[in-house]
Design a protein around this motif. Structure first.
Motif, short mmCIF file in Angstrom:
data_model
loop_
_atom_site.label_atom_id
_atom_site.label_comp_id
_atom_site.label_asym_id
_atom_site.label_seq_id
_atom_site.Cartn_x
_atom_site.Cartn_y
_atom_site.Cartn_z
N ASN A 178 0.83 -1.21 0.00
CA ASN A 178 0.00 0.00 0.00
C ASN A 178 0.86 1.26 0.00
OD1 ASN A 178 -2.37 -1.44 -0.04
ND2 ASN A 178 -2.68 -1.35 2.17
N GLN A 227 2.35 1.73 -3.46
CA GLN A 227 1.36 2.24 -4.40
C GLN A 227 1.08 3.72 -4.15
OE1 GLN A 227 -1.95 -0.40 -3.89
NE2 GLN A 227 -1.19 -1.88 -5.40
N THR A 228 1.02 4.08 -2.87
CA THR A 228 0.79 5.49 -2.53
C THR A 228 1.94 6.35 -3.05
OG1 THR A 228 -0.40 4.81 -0.55
CG2 THR A 228 0.34 7.10 -0.64
N ASN A 253 3.93 5.64 -5.46
CA ASN A 253 3.89 5.60 -6.92
C ASN A 253 2.87 6.61 -7.44
OD1 ASN A 253 4.44 4.76 -9.52
ND2 ASN A 253 3.12 2.96 -9.42
N LEU A 254 1.72 6.69 -6.77
CA LEU A 254 0.71 7.65 -7.19
C LEU A 254 1.18 9.08 -6.95
CD1 LEU A 254 -2.56 5.92 -5.88
CD2 LEU A 254 -1.85 6.23 -8.25
N LEU A 255 1.90 9.30 -5.87
CA LEU A 255 2.42 10.65 -5.61
C LEU A 255 3.49 11.04 -6.61
CD1 LEU A 255 2.68 10.61 -1.71
CD2 LEU A 255 1.03 11.86 -3.12
N ASP A 256 4.26 10.05 -7.08
CA ASP A 256 5.33 10.33 -8.06
C ASP A 256 4.76 10.60 -9.45
OD1 ASP A 256 7.28 10.09 -6.22
OD2 ASP A 256 7.96 8.09 -6.82
N LYS A 257 3.64 10.09 -9.82
CA LYS A 257 3.10 10.24 -11.17
C LYS A 257 2.83 11.69 -11.53
CE LYS A 257 1.28 5.77 -12.31
NZ LYS A 257 0.13 4.98 -12.68
N PRO A 258 2.16 12.47 -10.73
CA PRO A 258 1.95 13.88 -11.12
C PRO A 258 3.28 14.62 -11.21
CG PRO A 258 0.44 13.30 -9.34
CD PRO A 258 1.36 12.14 -9.55
N LYS A 259 4.21 14.30 -10.34
CA LYS A 259 5.51 14.95 -10.37
C LYS A 259 6.22 14.61 -11.68
CE LYS A 259 9.63 15.62 -7.60
NZ LYS A 259 10.36 15.26 -6.41
N LYS A 260 6.13 13.35 -12.10
CA LYS A 260 6.74 12.95 -13.36
C LYS A 260 6.09 13.67 -14.52
CE LYS A 260 8.33 8.35 -12.11
NZ LYS A 260 8.16 6.90 -12.31
#
Length: 192
Positions: free
Chosen positions: A136, A139-140, A142-149
């Motif tokens: 968990n 995944q959290t 990873n989700l936080l990194d996506k907008p930054k990417k």
């Protein structure tokens, strides 16, 4: 009464003789018991017709009386049989006690194995819980990194387009510079 199954002593009573004579007759004529109830053997009375004829013979009666047991001998025989039965009973009790002890040991071993397995299941459950938390968290993150990417990609794209436009400007400037050259520089270059 002839179809009825009887013990040796009942047959002896019916024929008017003693049980030992009946036993010897059984051994001599190899008569098998029709049925067994525990230690007791049951016979058909009809199997003893030959013994009845022997007993009806006057000479056989004299022989039977000479072989007859006294009451004391009969009591001793019965005591011996009771002692044998008591010994067998004691052996059976001892075997049952040993079986009970063995079963108690098996139950104790099974309980210990059950407790060990319970402990192992608790450890497994803890491990699964820890892995679930880690998954968990991953995944959290990873989700936080996506907008930054996505933001980084947009910034990188803008920088790249800025670099291109500045390089394009340089090319244009260099072309403009070459066209801004003095007429005589152009003339010299053309003549070369």
């Amino acid at each position: 009464m002839s179809g009825e199954l009887l013990t040796k002593s009942k047959i002896a009573d019916a024929l008017g003789t003693n049980p030992m004579r009946v036993t010897r007759f059984i051994e001599r004529n190899k008569i098998n018991a029709v049925k067994k109830e525990g230690k007791r053997e049951l016979f058909k009375l009809t199997d003893f017709n030959a013994l009845k004829k022997e007993l009806d013979d006057p000479e056989a009666k004299k022989e039977a009386q000479s072989h007859a047991f006294s009451k004391d001998e009969y009591i001793l025989t019965l005591k011996k049989q009771l002692e044998d039965q008591q010994e067998q009973f004691n052996k059976m009790l001892q075997a049952k006690d040993e079986t009970i002890d063995s079963l108690k040991e098996t139950i104790a071993t099974s309980k210990h194995a059950y407790e060990d397995m319970k402990d192992q299941l608790a450890v497994k459950d803890d491990q699964i819980s820890s892995l679930t938390k880690l998954t968990n968290n991953a995944q959290t993150l990873n989700l936080l990194d996506k907008p930054k990417k996505a933001q980084d990609t947009a910034t990188t794209g803008a920088e790249t387009s800025n670099e291109r436009s500045s390089s394009d400007k340089k090319k244009d400037d260099s072309q403009n510079e070459s066209s801004k050259k003095h007429w005589w520089q152009r003339f010299t270059r053309d003549s070369d």
